[in-house]
Design a protein around this motif. Sequence first.
Motif, short mmCIF file in Angstrom:
data_model
loop_
_atom_site.label_atom_id
_atom_site.label_comp_id
_atom_site.label_asym_id
_atom_site.label_seq_id
_atom_site.Cartn_x
_atom_site.Cartn_y
_atom_site.Cartn_z
N ALA A 193 0.85 -1.08 -0.01
CA ALA A 193 -0.02 0.03 -0.02
C ALA A 193 0.98 1.25 0.22
CB ALA A 193 -0.79 -0.09 1.28
N MET A 194 2.06 1.19 0.64
CA MET A 194 2.76 2.48 0.67
C MET A 194 3.51 2.60 -0.62
SD MET A 194 6.49 2.74 3.05
CE MET A 194 5.52 2.54 4.53
N CYS A 195 3.70 1.70 -1.36
CA CYS A 195 4.50 1.75 -2.73
C CYS A 195 3.20 2.38 -3.57
CB CYS A 195 5.22 0.57 -3.18
SG CYS A 195 6.73 0.44 -2.59
N ARG A 196 2.12 1.83 -3.46
CA ARG A 196 1.01 2.16 -4.33
C ARG A 196 0.73 3.56 -4.10
NH1 ARG A 196 -2.45 -0.93 -7.21
NH2 ARG A 196 -4.48 0.29 -7.89
N ASP A 197 0.73 4.34 -2.95
CA ASP A 197 0.26 5.45 -2.38
C ASP A 197 1.52 6.29 -3.21
OD1 ASP A 197 -1.11 7.45 -0.43
OD2 ASP A 197 1.07 7.89 -0.26
N ARG A 198 2.63 5.92 -3.16
CA ARG A 198 3.93 6.59 -3.77
C ARG A 198 3.77 6.63 -5.13
NH1 ARG A 198 8.28 9.19 -2.62
NH2 ARG A 198 10.05 9.18 -4.09
N LEU A 199 3.29 5.51 -5.84
CA LEU A 199 3.11 5.55 -7.42
C LEU A 199 2.05 6.61 -7.91
CD1 LEU A 199 3.50 4.13 -10.10
CD2 LEU A 199 1.62 2.48 -9.21
N CYS A 200 1.07 6.71 -7.08
CA CYS A 200 -0.11 7.75 -7.43
C CYS A 200 0.51 9.24 -6.89
CB CYS A 200 -1.16 7.36 -6.37
SG CYS A 200 -1.88 5.99 -6.77
N ARG A 201 1.30 9.06 -6.23
CA ARG A 201 1.73 10.75 -5.72
C ARG A 201 2.78 11.22 -6.60
NH1 ARG A 201 0.12 12.78 -0.46
NH2 ARG A 201 -0.99 11.31 0.72
N VAL A 202 3.81 10.21 -6.89
CA VAL A 202 5.04 10.58 -7.65
C VAL A 202 5.35 10.06 -8.65
CG1 VAL A 202 7.72 10.99 -7.13
CG2 VAL A 202 6.02 10.93 -5.19
N GLY A 203 4.71 8.62 -8.94
CA GLY A 203 5.11 8.02 -9.97
C GLY A 203 5.93 6.82 -9.99
N PRO A 204 6.26 6.15 -11.03
CA PRO A 204 7.43 4.86 -10.83
C PRO A 204 8.78 5.54 -10.73
CG PRO A 204 6.68 5.21 -13.21
CD PRO A 204 5.87 6.12 -12.30
N ALA A 205 9.76 4.57 -10.29
CA ALA A 205 11.06 4.83 -10.12
C ALA A 205 11.71 5.30 -11.42
CB ALA A 205 11.85 3.71 -9.37
N ASN A 206 11.50 4.74 -12.50
CA ASN A 206 11.97 5.21 -13.68
C ASN A 206 11.04 5.60 -14.69
OD1 ASN A 206 13.41 4.72 -16.12
ND2 ASN A 206 14.02 2.73 -16.10
N GLY A 207 11.09 7.00 -14.92
CA GLY A 207 9.98 7.50 -15.80
C GLY A 207 10.29 7.43 -17.30
N ASN A 208 11.36 6.46 -17.54
CA ASN A 208 11.40 6.25 -19.01
C ASN A 208 10.81 5.00 -19.45
OD1 ASN A 208 13.27 8.33 -19.35
ND2 ASN A 208 15.04 7.08 -18.55
N MET A 209 9.90 4.29 -18.42
CA MET A 209 9.23 3.10 -18.73
C MET A 209 7.83 3.69 -19.14
SD MET A 209 11.06 0.62 -18.59
CE MET A 209 12.68 -0.14 -17.73
N CYS A 210 7.24 2.86 -19.92
CA CYS A 210 5.77 2.94 -20.34
C CYS A 210 5.00 3.42 -19.36
CB CYS A 210 5.49 1.40 -20.93
SG CYS A 210 3.67 1.44 -21.03
N ASN A 211 4.14 4.40 -19.57
CA ASN A 211 3.54 4.88 -18.21
C ASN A 211 2.16 4.00 -18.15
OD1 ASN A 211 1.81 5.79 -20.40
ND2 ASN A 211 1.73 7.90 -19.87
N TYR A 212 1.90 3.03 -18.49
CA TYR A 212 0.80 2.25 -18.37
C TYR A 212 1.53 0.64 -17.76
CZ TYR A 212 -3.77 -0.59 -18.39
OH TYR A 212 -4.71 -1.26 -17.90
N CYS A 213 2.01 0.05 -18.37
CA CYS A 213 2.37 -1.16 -17.84
C CYS A 213 3.73 -0.87 -16.94
CB CYS A 213 3.00 -2.24 -18.78
SG CYS A 213 4.37 -1.96 -19.70
N HIS A 214 4.57 0.05 -17.30
CA HIS A 214 5.81 0.37 -16.29
C HIS A 214 6.82 -0.63 -16.36
CE1 HIS A 214 3.54 3.84 -14.59
NE2 HIS A 214 2.57 2.81 -14.05
N ARG A 215 6.76 -1.65 -17.39
CA ARG A 215 7.85 -2.75 -17.37
C ARG A 215 8.70 -2.78 -18.60
NH1 ARG A 215 7.69 -4.63 -12.45
NH2 ARG A 215 5.50 -5.45 -11.91
N ARG A 216 8.23 -1.94 -19.75
CA ARG A 216 9.03 -1.85 -20.92
C ARG A 216 9.40 -0.28 -21.32
NH1 ARG A 216 5.75 -6.13 -21.70
NH2 ARG A 216 3.91 -5.05 -22.37
N PRO A 217 10.49 0.01 -21.90
CA PRO A 217 10.96 1.48 -22.23
C PRO A 217 9.70 1.90 -23.19
CG PRO A 217 12.66 0.06 -22.48
CD PRO A 217 11.48 -0.79 -22.22
N LYS A 218 9.38 3.48 -23.05
CA LYS A 218 8.68 4.09 -24.03
C LYS A 218 9.20 4.04 -25.42
CE LYS A 218 7.23 7.35 -20.26
NZ LYS A 218 7.28 8.80 -19.79
#
Length: 325
Positions: free
Chosen positions: A62-87
Motif C-alpha cells: 500500500a505504501m508503494c502504491r500510494d507513492r506511485l499515485c503521488r510521485v510515479g514509478p522509479a523509472n520515468g523512462n518506462m511505459c506509463n501504463y505497464c511500467h515494465r518496458r521502455p517508452k
Amino acid sequence: MDALFRAISDFFTNKPIVTAAKSLDTNEDSDVVEQPSVAESARCVVCVVNVCTNVNSVTCSAMCRDRLCRVGPANGNMCNYCHRRPKRPGLSQCSAVCEESAKVACLLCKSQPKNRRAYLCGKSCKRVVENWSPYLVLEAPPGHVTFDMVEDKFKEAWKYSGTASRPPVRKVLKVIGTKTFFEPFNEYKKHIGNVVFCYHGTKKSCQLGSADQTQLCFTATCALCSILRTSFRTDLAGSYTAFGSGIYTSTASNKAYNYTGNGTGAIIVSTVALGNVRHVNAFNEVRSCPEGFDSVVFDRGVNGSLNETIVYNDNAIRPVYIILF
C-alpha cells in the motif's frame, strides 16, 4: 565411386540451415517487443526491490502504491501504463496495446483500467483518495476517454456564432472528491433532481495544470484554487449581481470563457442540481430565489449563447472538471 558418394553426402549433411527469420542479433528494426525477465516483471516499479504479491499489480504494498499515485514509478523512462518496458521514441507507452489501455486507465495509478463510468480502478486507489485532501485534481491526458468526453461537451456547449473562434482545449483536470465532499450534493440532488452540466469561468494566478502541476495553491488572489478548496459558496457572491447572492454558471461554454482572462484562467465544469427552475426575461427581475423554485435561468442571447444559470444553495453544485487553454 564410394568416395564420391561419401563426399556428396557429407556436403549436404554439414550444410548450414538457412531460414527466412531475421536474426535477433542484427541492428535491423523489429516489431518484436522485448519482454522483461520473470524477475523484472514481478518486481515493484516503485521501490524496485520487493516482489509484487498480486500478479496484476505493479507495486508490492500500500505504501508503494500510494507513492506511485503521488510521485510515479522509479523509472520515468518506462511505459506509463505497464511500467515494465521502455517508452517508444516520442510516445508515452511501449506499444500499441498499452497505448489503447492507457485511454481507459485509472486517472490515479494509471496502471489499471478504470471501472466503467468511474475514474479509479478499485478499492486500493479509492483508499489512497480518502487519505488525501478533501478532493484531488488529476490530469486526464489527451486521448483518454475522459479528456475526449469533456472536450466534446465543451464544443457542443459553445453557442457563440460571432467572429470569436472557439479555443482549443489544452488540458483537462478531473476533480475526484471524497465521499464527504460529494455526499451533501448527492443528498440534495435526490430531493430536487434536474441535474445538468454548467460552466464557470474564472482567473488563476498559479501554475495549476502547467507541466505536471496538480497541486492547488494557497495564493489569496488565485480565484481558481480558492473555489476548488472550498467548492462554490453563496456567501462569497459579489454585491453587484444581477439576480442576488447566488452561484452563477452558464450552460454556454463561450459565456464562461469570457471570464477566463482570454484563456489565461480556466473553466470549471460543474454538475448542478437545478430542481424547479424560474425562467426570467430580464436582469434584476428577481433578486433572490423565488419561493417554490430552486434556481433561476436567464436564457438570453441567440440560442442561449449568453445563458445565466444561478443556484442559491451551496449543496446544489460541485466542480467535477477543469478546462485549461
